[in-house]
Design an enzyme around this catalytic site. Structure first.
Site, PDB file in Angstrom:
ATOM      1  N   VAL A  46      69.037  -3.617 103.860  1.00  7.95           N
ATOM      2  CA  VAL A  46      70.055  -3.555 104.812  1.00  7.95           C
ATOM      3  C   VAL A  46      70.161  -1.988 105.629  1.00  7.95           C
ATOM      4  O   VAL A  46      69.512  -1.191 105.122  1.00  7.95           O
ATOM      5  CB  VAL A  46      71.532  -3.609 104.293  1.00  7.95           C
ATOM      6  N   GLN A  52      76.591 -11.379  89.237  1.00  8.45           N
ATOM      7  CA  GLN A  52      76.924 -10.752  90.607  1.00  8.45           C
ATOM      8  C   GLN A  52      77.246 -11.942  91.464  1.00  8.45           C
ATOM      9  O   GLN A  52      77.236 -13.086  91.121  1.00  8.45           O
ATOM     10  CB  GLN A  52      75.723 -10.049  91.200  1.00  8.45           C
ATOM     11  N   ARG A  71      68.900  -6.787  83.867  1.00  6.68           N
ATOM     12  CA  ARG A  71      68.273  -5.255  84.076  1.00  6.68           C
ATOM     13  C   ARG A  71      68.070  -4.672  82.592  1.00  6.68           C
ATOM     14  O   ARG A  71      68.839  -4.807  81.877  1.00  6.68           O
ATOM     15  CB  ARG A  71      69.012  -4.296  85.103  1.00  6.68           C
ATOM     16  N   ALA A 104      75.139  -8.620 104.559  1.00  2.00           N
ATOM     17  CA  ALA A 104      74.953  -9.131 103.296  1.00  2.00           C
ATOM     18  C   ALA A 104      75.626  -8.104 102.243  1.00  2.00           C
ATOM     19  O   ALA A 104      75.910  -6.918 102.654  1.00  2.00           O
ATOM     20  CB  ALA A 104      73.302  -9.212 102.858  1.00  2.00           C
ATOM     21  N   HIS A 140      69.023  -8.948  90.824  1.00  2.00           N
ATOM     22  CA  HIS A 140      70.003  -9.099  91.430  1.00  2.00           C
ATOM     23  C   HIS A 140      70.184 -10.489  92.029  1.00  2.00           C
ATOM     24  O   HIS A 140      69.202 -11.160  91.843  1.00  2.00           O
ATOM     25  CB  HIS A 140      70.280  -8.132  92.695  1.00  2.00           C
ATOM     26  N   TRP A 175      65.356  -0.823  89.815  1.00  2.00           N
ATOM     27  CA  TRP A 175      65.884  -2.039  89.575  1.00  2.00           C
ATOM     28  C   TRP A 175      65.772  -2.496  87.962  1.00  2.00           C
ATOM     29  O   TRP A 175      66.263  -3.178  87.698  1.00  2.00           O
ATOM     30  CB  TRP A 175      65.442  -3.226  90.411  1.00  2.00           C
TER      31      TRP A 175
HETATM   32  C1  FA5 Z   1      72.575  -4.420  94.197  1.00  2.00           C
HETATM   33  O1  FA5 Z   1      72.308  -5.366  93.251  1.00  2.00           O
HETATM   34  C2  FA5 Z   1      72.139  -4.970  95.642  1.00  2.00           C
HETATM   35  N1  FA5 Z   1      71.474  -6.432  95.538  1.00  2.00           N
HETATM   36  C3  FA5 Z   1      73.623  -5.182  96.460  1.00  2.00           C
HETATM   37  C4  FA5 Z   1      73.441  -5.484  97.761  1.00  2.00           C
HETATM   38  C5  FA5 Z   1      73.416  -6.985  98.150  1.00  2.00           C
HETATM   39  C6  FA5 Z   1      73.321  -4.398  98.551  1.00  2.00           C
HETATM   40  C7  FA5 Z   1      73.380  -6.906  99.644  1.00  2.00           C
HETATM   41  C8  FA5 Z   1      73.301  -4.693 100.053  1.00  2.00           C
HETATM   42  C9  FA5 Z   1      73.210  -6.050 100.482  1.00  2.00           C
HETATM   43  P1  FA5 Z   1      73.575  -2.692  92.762  1.00  2.00           P
HETATM   44  O2  FA5 Z   1      72.511  -2.289  91.934  1.00  2.00           O
HETATM   45  O3  FA5 Z   1      74.556  -1.454  93.248  1.00  2.00           O
HETATM   46  O4  FA5 Z   1      73.114  -3.447  94.071  1.00  2.00           O
HETATM   47  O5  FA5 Z   1      74.353  -3.658  91.974  1.00  2.00           O
HETATM   48  C10 FA5 Z   1      75.573  -4.367  92.821  1.00  2.00           C
HETATM   49  C11 FA5 Z   1      76.893  -4.392  91.761  1.00  2.00           C
HETATM   50  O6  FA5 Z   1      76.264  -5.082  90.642  1.00  2.00           O
HETATM   51  C12 FA5 Z   1      77.310  -3.139  91.270  1.00  2.00           C
HETATM   52  O7  FA5 Z   1      78.254  -2.414  91.946  1.00  2.00           O
HETATM   53  C13 FA5 Z   1      77.986  -3.532  89.943  1.00  2.00           C
HETATM   54  O8  FA5 Z   1      79.440  -3.909  90.303  1.00  2.00           O
HETATM   55  C14 FA5 Z   1      77.147  -4.795  89.378  1.00  2.00           C
HETATM   56  N2  FA5 Z   1      76.071  -4.171  88.374  1.00  2.00           N
HETATM   57  C15 FA5 Z   1      75.026  -3.672  88.541  1.00  2.00           C
HETATM   58  N3  FA5 Z   1      74.184  -3.337  87.477  1.00  2.00           N
HETATM   59  C16 FA5 Z   1      75.071  -3.807  86.425  1.00  2.00           C
HETATM   60  C17 FA5 Z   1      75.230  -3.853  85.115  1.00  2.00           C
HETATM   61  N4  FA5 Z   1      73.871  -3.266  84.474  1.00  2.00           N
HETATM   62  N5  FA5 Z   1      76.299  -4.198  84.247  1.00  2.00           N
HETATM   63  C18 FA5 Z   1      77.253  -4.881  85.066  1.00  2.00           C
HETATM   64  N6  FA5 Z   1      77.277  -4.861  86.434  1.00  2.00           N
HETATM   65  C19 FA5 Z   1      76.271  -3.980  87.251  1.00  2.00           C
END
Ligand code: FA5
Length: 354
Positions: free
Chosen positions: A263, A220, A206, A317, A180, A163
């Site tokens: 999940v 998000q 992040r 979720a 997140h 993360w």
């Molecule tokens: C998550 O953050 C998980 N918490 C999502 C989740 C929730 C999974 C509930 C299952 C159940 P991830 O790291 O893939 O997942 O981020 C989700 C989305 O946030 C990405 O697909 C993207 O659209 C957005 N995102 C992530 N990092 C960035 C970033 N640095 N800049 C812009 N958008 C981002």
């Protein structure tokens, strides 16, 4: 005439000449004020002449006094009409420059508009409200317990490194900028009993390099539904409906296996590209699909962690990137445009979406 009287009379003549010569050069009301101060004012030359009379022998004072007083009256008489004329001119100029033309149209005030990301959040909140989800908001500075532990990511779990966490405090209780919006899953379930249906819009952070699709601060939208007999079909139907409402009735959703510790099973989901209708373009990198986020069925450990019984209830979720949704919806090809606050971009944008 005595020597003293003679000297005084010369002095009076000199002051008279100087004052009258200078009077000819006056062009403005402020010149006039300066002239008056220099000759007739309390510290002016004529006044000091009059004051000097006290030093003369008593018998000479009346004659000298009359001469000085005469000079004063003469200069005052020459000065008064000129001063009046210059003051009238100055007033005329001021009135002309301050004149208000009440028939001119008013100046339009610049009115601000909602930021594109705020507009997107409002739209999502409305769509999910129709699907029965309530919007809740949570802290951006979060404890590791909610950001990780209660999401089935204990301290020694390798997924914790995924993360790119920004730490606020490492001594004592571990405090982070939330990576997140998922910490709101446990916070919500601790507070209420099923059925649960919430969405959580908000910023996340992040420690990441920035590029056209990554920012260190991004937005998000978390979704959580917990009840009896919830299935993956409910998850897919919910996300499909969101995509259709946002991008048009023909949009489709794709699920592919993915891993998130909180999940099981987990998926990543994508929407077929609304710009090229799935044929492939620059925005979808010629794949026809745009990655939107992660999702899955809430892990039994997470349900147990908040005191729910996973044999009784289950849920789904999802977490999607609002910036990326906004990119596709508004045809913006670099997500950094949303954060660098270029007023021209924001103004054009506000005009485009009305
Ligand atoms: C998550 O953050 C998980 N918490 C999502 C989740 C929730 C999974 C509930 C299952 C159940 P991830 O790291 O893939 O997942 O981020 C989700 C989305 O946030 C990405 O697909 C993207 O659209 C957005 N995102 C992530 N990092 C960035 C970033 N640095 N800049 C812009 N958008 C981002």
């Amino acid at each position: 005439m005595t020597t003293i009287q003679h000297g005084l009379s010369r002095e009076i003549d000199t002051v008279r000449r100087e004052a009258l010569d200078h009077l000819d050069t006056l062009r403005s009301a402020s010149d006039a004020t300066l002239w008056e101060g220099a000759f007739l004012g309390p510290k002016g030359q004529v006044t000091s002449l009059l004051r000097g009379l006290g030093t003369l022998p008593a018998e000479e004072r009346p004659i000298a006094g009359r001469a000085a007083q005469q000079l004063r009256d003469e200069l005052a008489a020459a000065f008064a009409p000129l001063r009046d004329r210059l003051e009238t001119e100055a007033l005329g100029l001021r009135l002309a420059s301050e004149a208000v033309d009440v028939s001119l149209p008013g100046r339009k005030p610049t009115i601000g508009a909602a930021h594109p990301i705020s507009t997107m959040i409002d739209e999502l909140v409305e769509i999910f409200a129709l699907l029965g989800f309530q919007a809740v908001f949570g802290p951006e500075v979060e404890t590791a317990r909610y950001n990780f532990d209660l999401l089935n990511i204990p301290a020694e779990h390798p997924a914790r490194d995924v993360w790119d966490t920004i730490h606020v405090q490492t001594d004592g209780e571990e405090i982070v900028l939330r990576t997140h919006t998922s910490p709101m899953q446990a916070r919500t379930m601790e507070r209420i009993q099923p059925p649960v249906r919430v969405i959580v819009p908000g910023v996340s952070f992040r420690f990441e390099a920035q590029d056209a699709s990554h920012e260190w601060q991004f937005t998000q939208l978390e979704g959580l539904a917990v009840d009896r007999n919830i299935t993956m079909a409910d998850l897919k139907g919910t996300l499909q409906e969101m995509a259709r409402q946002l991008f048009g009735p023909e949009r489709r959703i794709r699920f592919r296996c993915d891993y998130f510790p909180f999940v099981e099973p987990g998926v990543e989901f994508a929407v077929d590209c609304a710009i090229c209708k799935g044929r492939g373009c620059r925005v979808c990198k010629h794949t026809g699909w745009l990655e939107m986020g992660g999702a899955g069925m809430v892990h039994p450990h997470v349900l147990r962690g908040v005191g729910y019984d996973p044999d009784e209830v289950c849920g789904f979720a999802f977490g999607l990137g609002i910036d990326r949704l906004a990119m596709m919806k508004y045809g913006v090809d670099d997500l950094r445009a949303f954060a660098n606050n270029d007023i021209r971009f924001l103004r054009d944008f506000a005009r485009a979406i009305g």
